[in-house]
Enzyme design. Structure first.
Site, PDB file in Angstrom:
ATOM      1  N   ALA A 193       5.837  -9.226  -3.709  1.00  0.00           N
ATOM      2  CA  ALA A 193       6.738  -8.903  -4.818  1.00  0.00           C
ATOM      3  C   ALA A 193       7.337 -10.145  -5.481  1.00  0.00           C
ATOM      4  CB  ALA A 193       7.860  -7.992  -4.319  1.00  0.00           C
TER       5      ALA A 193
ATOM      6  N   HIS B 148      -1.581  -2.097  -1.247  1.00  0.00           N
ATOM      7  CA  HIS B 148      -0.645  -0.973  -1.275  1.00  0.00           C
ATOM      8  C   HIS B 148      -0.895  -0.046  -2.457  1.00  0.00           C
ATOM      9  CE1 HIS B 148       2.210  -3.556   1.405  1.00  0.00           C
ATOM     10  NE2 HIS B 148       1.196  -3.051   2.056  1.00  0.00           N
TER      11      HIS B 148
END
Ligand code: ZN
Length: 252
Positions: free
Chosen positions: A27, A126
């Site tokens: 992230a 993911h």
């Protein structure tokens, strides 16, 4: 005091000498694009622990109220309008030089592809927020279409084919990663001479296993992250500094 200039120079030399670089991103590479991370000081889960429920499979499937919150979050998600940043572009430079073996990412925002990375090089561990999938019949379609239904007033849109529960094609808690994706990422860790980790706290498994795998196969490991990570002991070079400042210097 940390000698950043020296570390950056060493990292630059390592990258320059590399033939096959596998990159691994989290992230932290997308926060400069306005997408909050999950566990940082301004992270999604740090600020609102209830939001974690929308990311847990059993809550999502069993509680319509949790799904309604999740759909509102998707409709408002800044990632729809986010643009790639200097960190993503540095990875595209590696591709243009012909040394990018693979781009494994924990991110679901699609910004590596938007920046210009070839989709076949990107392994989205993911999943992706840009695809909606039916939990029952497994039909997939662009998430944008489902979000349009939410914006038009459908608080919990169902599959148009079978009436089943729709979800984002991302990996929720209690869900397993897709075997072919994790195998492709670990295969790229086995087959690189440099592993470049950017913007991940390396706390989520099995994704974080990519670091010891690369190290065990003789790769140089470089970690660039705002904070120390759980895998720093495997790294040859650790740079805890601003990604957007450091990464272009390493890749130039
Ligand atoms: Zn369906």
């Amino acid at each position: 005091m940390t000698d950043y200039a020296g570390l950056i120079e060493r990292a630059r030399e390592t990258v320059r000498a590399a033939q096959r670089i596998t990159a691994f991103t989290g992230a932290g590479i997308s926060t400069d694009s306005g997408i909050p991370d999950f566990r940082g000081p301004n992270g999604v889960w740090t600020k609102n622990p209830l939001a974690e429920k929308t990311s847990t499979l059993s809550h999502y499937l069993n509680d319509p109220e949790v799904r309604k919150i999740a759909w509102q979050n998707r409709a408002r998600n800044m990632a729809w309008v986010a643009e790639q940043n200097i960190g993503h572009r540095a990875h595209v430079q590696l591709q243009q030089r012909g040394v990018l073996r693979a781009e494994a990412t924990q991110n679901v925002d699609g910004l590596h592809q938007k920046a210009g990375n070839q989709p076949e090089l990107v392994h989205e561990l993911h999943g992706t927020m840009h695809v909606a999938v039916c939990w029952d019949c497994k039909d997939t379609h662009p998430m944008r279409a489902a979000v349009e239904r939410v914006l038009a007033g459908d608080a919990d849109p169902k599959c148009l084919l079978c009436g089943g529960i729709l979800k984002s094609d991302t990996i929720l808690f209690e869900e397993s990663l897709k075997q072919e994706v994790i195998e492709a990422a670990l295969g790229a860790a086995d087959d690189c001479d440099v592993l470049l980790v950017v913007g991940s706290s390396l706390r989520v498994y099995p994704a974080a296993n990519i670091v010891p795998r690369a190290k065990a196969n003789g790769a140089h490991v470089i970690i660039v992250n705002g904070q120390p990570t759980d895998m720093d002991r495997y790294a040859d070079i650790v740079i805890n500094a601003d990604i957007g400042t450091v990464l272009p210097q390493i890749v130039e």
